[in-house]
Motif scaffolding. Sequence first.
Motif, PDB file in Angstrom:
ATOM      1  N   GLU A   1       0.825  -1.200   0.000  1.00 25.13           N
ATOM      2  CA  GLU A   1       0.000   0.000   0.000  1.00 25.13           C
ATOM      3  C   GLU A   1       0.862   1.253   0.000  1.00 25.13           C
ATOM      4  OE1 GLU A   1      -3.234   0.134  -0.523  1.00 25.13           O
ATOM      5  OE2 GLU A   1      -3.073  -2.023  -0.762  1.00 25.13           O
ATOM      6  N   ALA A   2       1.972   1.224   0.748  1.00 26.89           N
ATOM      7  CA  ALA A   2       2.870   2.378   0.774  1.00 26.89           C
ATOM      8  C   ALA A   2       3.551   2.583  -0.571  1.00 26.89           C
ATOM      9  CB  ALA A   2       3.916   2.185   1.879  1.00 26.89           C
ATOM     10  N   LEU A   3       3.868   1.475  -1.241  1.00 27.19           N
ATOM     11  CA  LEU A   3       4.566   1.569  -2.534  1.00 27.19           C
ATOM     12  C   LEU A   3       3.644   2.022  -3.657  1.00 27.19           C
ATOM     13  CD1 LEU A   3       6.779  -1.630  -2.370  1.00 27.19           C
ATOM     14  CD2 LEU A   3       7.610   0.718  -2.562  1.00 27.19           C
ATOM     15  N   ARG A   4       2.352   1.819  -3.472  1.00 26.93           N
ATOM     16  CA  ARG A   4       1.421   2.190  -4.540  1.00 26.93           C
ATOM     17  C   ARG A   4       1.576   3.662  -4.913  1.00 26.93           C
ATOM     18  NH1 ARG A   4      -2.428  -1.096  -5.879  1.00 26.93           N
ATOM     19  NH2 ARG A   4      -2.423  -2.075  -3.822  1.00 26.93           N
ATOM     20  N   GLU A   5       1.757   4.515  -3.920  1.00 22.22           N
ATOM     21  CA  GLU A   5       1.931   5.940  -4.192  1.00 22.22           C
ATOM     22  C   GLU A   5       3.274   6.199  -4.879  1.00 22.22           C
ATOM     23  OE1 GLU A   5       1.586   9.869  -4.748  1.00 22.22           O
ATOM     24  OE2 GLU A   5       0.004   8.409  -4.290  1.00 22.22           O
ATOM     25  N   THR A   6       4.298   5.417  -4.527  1.00 24.30           N
ATOM     26  CA  THR A   6       5.593   5.573  -5.193  1.00 24.30           C
ATOM     27  C   THR A   6       5.463   5.272  -6.680  1.00 24.30           C
ATOM     28  OG1 THR A   6       6.759   4.941  -3.175  1.00 24.30           O
ATOM     29  CG2 THR A   6       7.987   4.783  -5.236  1.00 24.30           C
ATOM     30  N   TYR A   7       4.775   4.198  -7.002  1.00 26.76           N
ATOM     31  CA  TYR A   7       4.565   3.852  -8.412  1.00 26.76           C
ATOM     32  C   TYR A   7       3.713   4.918  -9.103  1.00 26.76           C
ATOM     33  CZ  TYR A   7       6.415  -0.967  -8.165  1.00 26.76           C
ATOM     34  OH  TYR A   7       7.222  -2.078  -8.054  1.00 26.76           O
ATOM     35  N   ALA A   8       2.681   5.383  -8.404  1.00 22.51           N
ATOM     36  CA  ALA A   8       1.826   6.415  -8.999  1.00 22.51           C
ATOM     37  C   ALA A   8       2.626   7.688  -9.257  1.00 22.51           C
ATOM     38  CB  ALA A   8       0.640   6.701  -8.078  1.00 22.51           C
ATOM     39  N   GLU A   9       3.519   8.046  -8.322  1.00 21.11           N
ATOM     40  CA  GLU A   9       4.367   9.226  -8.503  1.00 21.11           C
ATOM     41  C   GLU A   9       5.300   9.036  -9.700  1.00 21.11           C
ATOM     42  OE1 GLU A   9       5.337  12.707  -8.459  1.00 21.11           O
ATOM     43  OE2 GLU A   9       4.325  12.272  -6.552  1.00 21.11           O
ATOM     44  N   MET A  10       5.841   7.841  -9.844  1.00 19.62           N
ATOM     45  CA  MET A  10       6.688   7.576 -10.998  1.00 19.62           C
ATOM     46  C   MET A  10       5.885   7.729 -12.287  1.00 19.62           C
ATOM     47  SD  MET A  10       9.215   4.336 -11.800  1.00 19.62           S
ATOM     48  CE  MET A  10       7.960   3.089 -11.505  1.00 19.62           C
ATOM     49  N   GLY A  11       4.643   7.235 -12.295  1.00 19.63           N
ATOM     50  CA  GLY A  11       3.796   7.396 -13.475  1.00 19.63           C
ATOM     51  C   GLY A  11       3.538   8.847 -13.803  1.00 19.63           C
ATOM     52  N   ARG A  12       3.293   9.661 -12.777  1.00 19.11           N
ATOM     53  CA  ARG A  12       3.042  11.086 -13.024  1.00 19.11           C
ATOM     54  C   ARG A  12       4.277  11.754 -13.625  1.00 19.11           C
ATOM     55  NH1 ARG A  12      -0.107  10.440  -8.183  1.00 19.11           N
ATOM     56  NH2 ARG A  12       1.644  10.923  -6.819  1.00 19.11           N
ATOM     57  N   GLN A  13       5.458  11.411 -13.105  1.00 17.85           N
ATOM     58  CA  GLN A  13       6.685  12.003 -13.638  1.00 17.85           C
ATOM     59  C   GLN A  13       6.951  11.545 -15.064  1.00 17.85           C
ATOM     60  OE1 GLN A  13       6.864  14.474 -11.127  1.00 17.85           O
ATOM     61  NE2 GLN A  13       8.919  14.407 -12.026  1.00 17.85           N
ATOM     62  N   LEU A  14       6.682  10.293 -15.339  1.00 17.76           N
ATOM     63  CA  LEU A  14       6.885   9.788 -16.696  1.00 17.76           C
ATOM     64  C   LEU A  14       5.974  10.505 -17.687  1.00 17.76           C
ATOM     65  CD1 LEU A  14       7.173   5.954 -15.916  1.00 17.76           C
ATOM     66  CD2 LEU A  14       8.999   7.424 -16.795  1.00 17.76           C
ATOM     67  N   LYS A  15       4.713  10.680 -17.321  1.00 22.34           N
ATOM     68  CA  LYS A  15       3.781  11.358 -18.225  1.00 22.34           C
ATOM     69  C   LYS A  15       4.151  12.827 -18.415  1.00 22.34           C
ATOM     70  CE  LYS A  15      -0.104   8.445 -16.813  1.00 22.34           C
ATOM     71  NZ  LYS A  15      -1.371   8.394 -16.049  1.00 22.34           N
ATOM     72  N   ALA A  16       4.643  13.448 -17.339  1.00 19.27           N
ATOM     73  CA  ALA A  16       4.937  14.880 -17.406  1.00 19.27           C
ATOM     74  C   ALA A  16       6.267  15.181 -18.092  1.00 19.27           C
ATOM     75  CB  ALA A  16       4.930  15.465 -15.987  1.00 19.27           C
ATOM     76  N   GLU A  17       7.264  14.310 -17.911  1.00 17.84           N
ATOM     77  CA  GLU A  17       8.631  14.648 -18.317  1.00 17.84           C
ATOM     78  C   GLU A  17       9.201  13.788 -19.449  1.00 17.84           C
ATOM     79  OE1 GLU A  17      10.204  17.199 -17.077  1.00 17.84           O
ATOM     80  OE2 GLU A  17       8.738  17.694 -15.515  1.00 17.84           O
ATOM     81  N   PHE A  18       8.570  12.658 -19.756  1.00 27.40           N
ATOM     82  CA  PHE A  18       9.224  11.691 -20.641  1.00 27.40           C
ATOM     83  C   PHE A  18       8.379  11.367 -21.870  1.00 27.40           C
ATOM     84  CE2 PHE A  18      11.399  11.272 -16.658  1.00 27.40           C
ATOM     85  CZ  PHE A  18      12.718  11.023 -17.020  1.00 27.40           C
ATOM     86  N   SER A  19       7.795  12.353 -22.432  1.00 30.29           N
ATOM     87  CA  SER A  19       6.996  12.172 -23.641  1.00 30.29           C
ATOM     88  C   SER A  19       7.851  11.551 -24.747  1.00 30.29           C
ATOM     89  CB  SER A  19       6.463  13.534 -24.100  1.00 30.29           C
ATOM     90  OG  SER A  19       5.712  13.406 -25.286  1.00 30.29           O
ATOM     91  N   GLY A  20       7.359  10.463 -25.334  1.00 30.91           N
ATOM     92  CA  GLY A  20       8.066   9.804 -26.427  1.00 30.91           C
ATOM     93  C   GLY A  20       9.073   8.759 -25.989  1.00 30.91           C
ATOM     94  N   TRP A  21       9.231   8.526 -24.676  1.00 33.95           N
ATOM     95  CA  TRP A  21      10.187   7.536 -24.179  1.00 33.95           C
ATOM     96  C   TRP A  21       9.530   6.152 -24.080  1.00 33.95           C
ATOM     97  CZ3 TRP A  21      15.176   8.292 -21.512  1.00 33.95           C
ATOM     98  CH2 TRP A  21      15.701   9.586 -21.716  1.00 33.95           C
ATOM     99  N   GLN A  22      10.375   5.111 -24.155  1.00 33.29           N
ATOM    100  CA  GLN A  22       9.950   3.746 -23.840  1.00 33.29           C
ATOM    101  C   GLN A  22      10.200   3.508 -22.342  1.00 33.29           C
ATOM    102  OE1 GLN A  22       8.612   1.801 -26.350  1.00 33.29           O
ATOM    103  NE2 GLN A  22       8.925   3.630 -27.620  1.00 33.29           N
ATOM    104  N   VAL A  23       9.344   2.697 -21.715  1.00 37.90           N
ATOM    105  CA  VAL A  23       9.465   2.443 -20.281  1.00 37.90           C
ATOM    106  C   VAL A  23       9.343   0.938 -20.031  1.00 37.90           C
ATOM    107  CG1 VAL A  23       8.462   2.835 -17.992  1.00 37.90           C
ATOM    108  CG2 VAL A  23       8.477   4.687 -19.689  1.00 37.90           C
ATOM    109  N   GLY A  24      10.220   0.420 -19.179  1.00 39.51           N
ATOM    110  CA  GLY A  24      10.120  -0.963 -18.731  1.00 39.51           C
ATOM    111  C   GLY A  24      10.148  -1.018 -17.216  1.00 39.51           C
TER     112      GLY A  24
END
Length: 734
Positions: free
Chosen positions: A332-355
């Motif tokens: 449950e604590a990590l869920r927000e960490t993953y969500a934060e990573m998703g927000r940063q990826l959408k905001a900063e990494f347009s056009g990137w591949q992610v694994g």
Amino acid sequence: MTDSHIEEFKFTATCPKGLENLLAQELLTLGAEVQREQPAAVQFSGSLALAYRCCLWSRLANRIMLQVDQVRIGGADELYRAVAAQPWEQHIGPSGKLWLHFSGTNREIRNSQFGAQKAKDAIVDRLRAKTGARPSIDKHHPDLTVALRLNRDRLDIAIDLSGESLHKRGYRTQIGAAPLKENLAAALLLRARWPQIAAEGGALLDPMCGSGTILIEAAMIAADIAPGLFRESFGFERWLNHQNDIWNELREEALQRRTAGLGRGLPEIRGYDADARVLFAAEANIARAGLERFVRVSCRPVAAFKVPSHREVKPGLVLTNPPYGERLGEQEALRETYAEMGRQLKAEFSGWQVGIFTGNPELGYSTGLRSHKHYQLYNGTIPSQLLLFQVLQRSERDQALGKERKLSAEVEMVANRLRKNLRTTGKWANRNGVDCYRLYDADLPEYSAAVDLYRALDGTLFAHLQEYRPPASIDEAKARNRLRDLLRAVQFVLDLPRANISIKERRRHSHKGGQQGGGQYQKQAEAGTTLRVKEYGAEFEVDLWSYLDTGLFLDHRPVRKHLREIASGKKFLNLFCYTASATVQAALGGSVQSTSVDMSRTYQSWAARNFRANSMDPYKHQLVEADCLQWLTSAQQNRRGYYDLIFLDPPSFSNSAKMHGVLDIQRDHAKLIRQCMVLLASGGTLVFSNNLRSFKMDGNVLEKFSVKSLQLLDKDFQRNPKVHNVWEIRAIEN
């Protein structure tokens, strides 16, 4: 030994489970002749120089083993004689140091430690007899390591050319709390297409880099550095037949390639982690790999993860192995960490591949991204997945979001149910390594259809949407609209292109007697469009478009698993075999011989392809194109008491033109069962199954035989416990 430059040897390369196909491709590029893939291993042939090259250059293998012999054995005496018969004096000197690995058991050798002791005695006694001296036993610095693997009655005898596992490159002395093995990190990079991205100048970033394994492996791939170049030693270097001139040439070539690769320069490779202490370990590992000028790490939390601004960075790959938590509170604590990573990826990494590589795929989807590919792998013994995403360009993302905002309230209701099922059934499937499962089964009565998911071998996801016949009281136009709503919900929730969704729509006909033949479903694609999928290690061909059914009955998954678990050493009969997926599982479970009967030439050809995909011996596993009713009648004479295990899975009703007569399972099952019991050997088992929901077992069958009802339904079919009936039937002991 003859000239090792040209002599052909047989080898086995072992690897982590799930990497077999990648390893086979890698061995081919290194010049190997690949013979066979098997669980956690690939068999190949080539010269001794090839084996050295594989030890030096394989990024994926654990070990390279030279096959000495393969023999059939029963008990301990046969094991001793088989090992003692090998010319060990040609492989180790009189004063040499020996170590031995033994794995596996059979009916008589039930303990691997006992097997190892017996094999060691055989080698030592042979060497004492031939040389007058016996080798010493040394686990840490052996001159020869012998690897023996016992699988039922087959003993593989090999020499381990690797020494320590090849994943140990020599650069990693400092590790984080949950280290990722080097060859698994390399596999993630290969699956995520890092070699192609690096060749085009794309960057690699890891927002939770830990001790830096992904970064170092990425740099070694981009710079053409042999993964074994800086290992202290290999097992073959103290082997009596070692060819040092060959080895020196290969190592010199690798050094030259490293110099050239680093001279060309590398793309941006950078890692981040919120824990400064683990970055000290990363920096030490990077320095030991000689890559401190090319790989950088910084202390930064996920919330501050951005594209580096110090120089022009070309969009590339974000690849990470984040923590996934083993306890609910951690998750449950990590869920927000993953969500934060998703927000940063959408905001900063347009056009990137992610694994994202995780043992908890549900957390991976907490990023808010939807994976377009998914690979089932293992992190040690933990079932894990590599989820691949593409961050859309902002214009594409805005357009997609605009479409999603236009979803009607009805479609949003269905979408919410699909999301809920993904969190429950999807999580169960991921945890159990199930790649094909039912996601939705008329959960909402007004949306009366089933949605099945099929994950192809390359990780691509497909959906099979199958409408149930609407009642006459439902307007046909309304039913069509609801089916379209369900299709839209599937597309949005799973983020699937329309081409990856098959729809089978049941049409209402006015003529009496119901629908006829293939008109029941409308084709959505050309015949012959097939996928290859896996089920418990077996590989199957499925066709989501061309036929009424796909070639794999998903509700029978636990039945096939049960047959596999009880098939070892048995002669197996599969009646009404369809595409013979049950026979494949029985064969993989150790069935020594099988007969699979079906009247359809199409299904027999399909079954033959399934057999070939699973390397089944056609002489031991026979396909018979025949009417099962006629075949059973004739078999009463020549196959009486022949089979140890029979699977009888007839249709509820059939009046095929190829049949003599009509099959009605309620009326005819007692006769079919009696005929099957005649074919059973003493102590044999008949597994009888059918899908007639109103079915009742004949009282005479219950009186004459021992009949046990089996509850074999997986989570994805438990909403409808009447989907099929399964019994084990045996003769009553006198």
